[in-house]
Design a protein around this motif. Structure first.
Motif, PDB file in Angstrom:
ATOM      1  N   GLN A 295       0.833  -1.202   0.000  1.00 49.49           N
ATOM      2  CA  GLN A 295       0.000   0.000   0.000  1.00 49.49           C
ATOM      3  C   GLN A 295       0.872   1.258   0.000  1.00 49.49           C
ATOM      4  O   GLN A 295       2.037   1.227   0.403  1.00 49.49           O
ATOM      5  CB  GLN A 295      -0.904   0.005   1.235  1.00 49.49           C
ATOM      6  CG  GLN A 295      -1.816  -1.200   1.340  1.00 49.49           C
ATOM      7  CD  GLN A 295      -2.841  -1.266   0.231  1.00 49.49           C
ATOM      8  OE1 GLN A 295      -3.628  -0.347   0.052  1.00 49.49           O
ATOM      9  NE2 GLN A 295      -2.832  -2.362  -0.539  1.00 49.49           N
ATOM     10  N   LYS A 296       0.311   2.370  -0.422  1.00 50.81           N
ATOM     11  CA  LYS A 296       1.053   3.629  -0.424  1.00 50.81           C
ATOM     12  C   LYS A 296       1.457   4.008   1.001  1.00 50.81           C
ATOM     13  O   LYS A 296       0.645   3.939   1.915  1.00 50.81           O
ATOM     14  CB  LYS A 296       0.219   4.744  -1.055  1.00 50.81           C
ATOM     15  CG  LYS A 296       0.100   4.615  -2.568  1.00 50.81           C
ATOM     16  CD  LYS A 296      -0.602   5.802  -3.193  1.00 50.81           C
ATOM     17  CE  LYS A 296      -0.640   5.651  -4.721  1.00 50.81           C
ATOM     18  NZ  LYS A 296      -1.342   6.767  -5.386  1.00 50.81           N
ATOM     19  N   GLY A 297       2.726   4.380   1.143  1.00 50.01           N
ATOM     20  CA  GLY A 297       3.222   4.790   2.448  1.00 50.01           C
ATOM     21  C   GLY A 297       3.626   3.642   3.355  1.00 50.01           C
ATOM     22  O   GLY A 297       4.063   3.863   4.489  1.00 50.01           O
ATOM     23  N   GLN A 298       3.527   2.392   2.869  1.00 53.23           N
ATOM     24  CA  GLN A 298       3.840   1.214   3.687  1.00 53.23           C
ATOM     25  C   GLN A 298       5.308   0.841   3.567  1.00 53.23           C
ATOM     26  O   GLN A 298       5.957   1.101   2.552  1.00 53.23           O
ATOM     27  CB  GLN A 298       2.961   0.046   3.236  1.00 53.23           C
ATOM     28  CG  GLN A 298       2.977  -1.163   4.156  1.00 53.23           C
ATOM     29  CD  GLN A 298       1.985  -2.236   3.698  1.00 53.23           C
ATOM     30  OE1 GLN A 298       1.686  -2.358   2.512  1.00 53.23           O
ATOM     31  NE2 GLN A 298       1.463  -3.001   4.635  1.00 53.23           N
TER      32      GLN A 298
ATOM     33  N   ALA B  30       4.814   0.972  -6.513  1.00 55.10           N
ATOM     34  CA  ALA B  30       3.471   0.783  -5.947  1.00 55.10           C
ATOM     35  C   ALA B  30       3.189   1.766  -4.812  1.00 55.10           C
ATOM     36  O   ALA B  30       2.076   1.798  -4.272  1.00 55.10           O
ATOM     37  CB  ALA B  30       3.309  -0.654  -5.444  1.00 55.10           C
ATOM     38  N   GLY B  31       4.214   2.551  -4.416  1.00 57.05           N
ATOM     39  CA  GLY B  31       3.996   3.567  -3.391  1.00 57.05           C
ATOM     40  C   GLY B  31       4.607   3.270  -2.042  1.00 57.05           C
ATOM     41  O   GLY B  31       4.324   3.976  -1.063  1.00 57.05           O
ATOM     42  N   ALA B  32       5.429   2.234  -1.950  1.00 51.41           N
ATOM     43  CA  ALA B  32       6.067   1.910  -0.668  1.00 51.41           C
ATOM     44  C   ALA B  32       6.894   3.085  -0.164  1.00 51.41           C
ATOM     45  O   ALA B  32       7.529   3.800  -0.949  1.00 51.41           O
ATOM     46  CB  ALA B  32       6.958   0.678  -0.821  1.00 51.41           C
ATOM     47  N   LYS B  33       6.880   3.289   1.151  1.00 56.36           N
ATOM     48  CA  LYS B  33       7.686   4.355   1.756  1.00 56.36           C
ATOM     49  C   LYS B  33       9.141   3.907   1.883  1.00 56.36           C
ATOM     50  O   LYS B  33      10.063   4.658   1.568  1.00 56.36           O
ATOM     51  CB  LYS B  33       7.124   4.707   3.131  1.00 56.36           C
ATOM     52  CG  LYS B  33       7.899   5.813   3.852  1.00 56.36           C
ATOM     53  CD  LYS B  33       7.238   6.188   5.166  1.00 56.36           C
ATOM     54  CE  LYS B  33       7.350   5.058   6.177  1.00 56.36           C
ATOM     55  NZ  LYS B  33       6.790   5.442   7.487  1.00 56.36           N
ATOM     56  N   ASN B  34       9.325   2.682   2.370  1.00 56.62           N
ATOM     57  CA  ASN B  34      10.664   2.112   2.530  1.00 56.62           C
ATOM     58  C   ASN B  34      10.630   0.638   2.163  1.00 56.62           C
ATOM     59  O   ASN B  34       9.621  -0.042   2.399  1.00 56.62           O
ATOM     60  CB  ASN B  34      11.159   2.227   3.981  1.00 56.62           C
ATOM     61  CG  ASN B  34      11.655   3.618   4.315  1.00 56.62           C
ATOM     62  OD1 ASN B  34      12.476   4.167   3.575  1.00 56.62           O
ATOM     63  ND2 ASN B  34      11.158   4.195   5.394  1.00 56.62           N
TER      64      ASN B  34
END
Length: 410
Positions: A23-26, A50-54
């Protein structure tokens, strides 16, 4: 771009979008050996897209691992890095997703003292108990996928020339994972729906027991009153879907801890603790394992059963038809991720909380009251064949065919 490179990219995309469903930010945590470098690099790229933060990658190396087992002092295997356990637990608490990429040779630790392997399994199991609870109750998204290593490929294709073994194993993995289809993500959605038809049927039946009959097997498994069959996709506590195993062909539930009686024989080798356990028979009385015999790896199997109190009991009952794609490939992978999806199987150890109605929100004590097993280990072993029949026993004692000659009977 070569066909292999295209498939590798599709595989990474599938693992990220369907496996862990980033998910975004995950944050995504990837555990892998150095054999999987090329694949993991693609996973990292797809995760950020896909929007991963780290994306946190934890690398291991089979040669380094083997060297430690050969040369380190005994006390090195009675402890597990506290910082690593805390890191994983904190990441789980923060809602991270977790991907394990399996590559190690199935007999990596052949010849190593069984006590060393058993001690490390116990130490790791205790240290990671809190983290594993997040995964076993579906609080976080997690998936197990694979990538070949030279050692693993040599076991699967011993007669293949050395220079083509790894590619042949890649091809087998791509096929098993449906990467060779035009749209793997859509293929997995259809596969998920198909498995859920079996899940819905079994849940409607509310069988009290399952009775297994096959050469070397006569086993009765009682199911908890509020058991739930599940299959393929899972849903984490935030409502996001994920696929815990890729490939997967099973529908599964939990046994009543004290409700297993009889004996069962393995039908495929089990790779556990870097060793092969093969041609084994396990006997049960009121749920507890009372005897184990194996032609290969018997001492390793006994050490597994002795891991803790819960490892003397079963935690999973899984049904897989003999006509599943992996079974029909006639490829023995020496890897539980694949071989369990070619065969009915059981698991020694921890039960899945989500296989009980309301189980995801229950405490350990409440789960135990409903008959679920608790352990620091969870190890699947294969028991299915084209000669296996399974009956579902209803509350009134009447029997209905669930499997006949290794395949679904409904």
């Amino acid at each position: 771009m070569s066909d292999f490179q295209r498939n590798l990219v599709k595989y990474a995309d599938l693992a990220v979008r369907v496996g862990v469903n980033v998910q975004k930010g995950q944050t995504l945590v990837v555990n892998a050996t150095l054999d999987a470098v090329e694949f993991v690099r693609q996973v990292v790229k797809k995760a950020y897209e896909a929007g991963a933060k780290n994306v946190v990658v934890n690398w291991t190396d089979d040669i380094v691992s083997r060297t430690k087992y050969e040369l380190a002092p005994d006390e090195a295997f009675t402890e597990y890095p506290e910082w690593r356990a805390k890191e994983l637990t904190e990441l789980a608490e923060q809602g991270a997703a977790f991907m394990s990429v399996v590559s190690s040779s199935p007999d990596l630790l052949k010849g190593i003292q069984p006590e060393r392997i058993a001690n490390f399994q116990k130490a790791a199991g205790k240290a990671l108990a809190a983290y594993r609870q997040y995964a076993m109750s579906d609080k976080v998204s997690w998936t197990v996928v694979s990538a070949p290593s030279e050692g693993w490929a040599k076991m699967v294709f011993p007669d293949e020339p050395a220079e083509t073994r790894v590619q042949k194993l890649w091809d087998a993995i791509f096929k098993a994972i449906r990467v060779d289809t035009e749209n793997p993500v859509e293929a997995w959605k259809q596969h998920d729906a198909s498995l859920h038809e079996k899940v819905d049927y079994l849940n409607s039946k509310r069988y009290k027991k399952l009775h297994y009959i096959a050469p070397g097997t006569d086993l009765t498994i009682e199911l908890p009153e509020k058991h739930q069959w599940v299959g393929a996709g899972s849903i984490n506590e935030k409502g996001h879907e994920f696929m815990a195993n890729m490939p997967t062909e099973e529908v599964f539930t939990v046994p009543l801890k004290t409700g297993v009686n009889g004996y069962v024989s393995s039908t495929k080798p089990l790779s556990y603790g870097g060793n092969i356990i093969d041609k084994f028979k396990i006997s049960f009385e009121n749920g507890r394992i009372t005897d184990v015999q194996a032609e290969e790896g018997e001492e390793i199997l006994k050490q597994l059963v002795a891991t803790d109190e819960g490892s003397h009991f079963l935690g999973e009952v899984a049904l897989v038809p003999h006509n599943s794609p992996i079974s029909q490939s006639n490829t023995l992978f020496f890897n539980t991720l694949f071989d369990e999806n070619a065969s009915n199987h059981l698991a020694i150890g921890q039960s899945y909380a989500f296989c009980l109605e309301g189980g995801k929100k229950m405490s350990k004590e409440e789960l135990a009251e409903h008959g679920l097993n608790e352990s620091i280990t969870h190890v699947d072993f294969m028991i299915g064949s084209e000669q296996m029949d399974i009956d579902g026993i209803k509350e009134d004692g009447s029997a209905e065919a669930v499997f006949r000659n290794g395949d679904w009977a409904f």
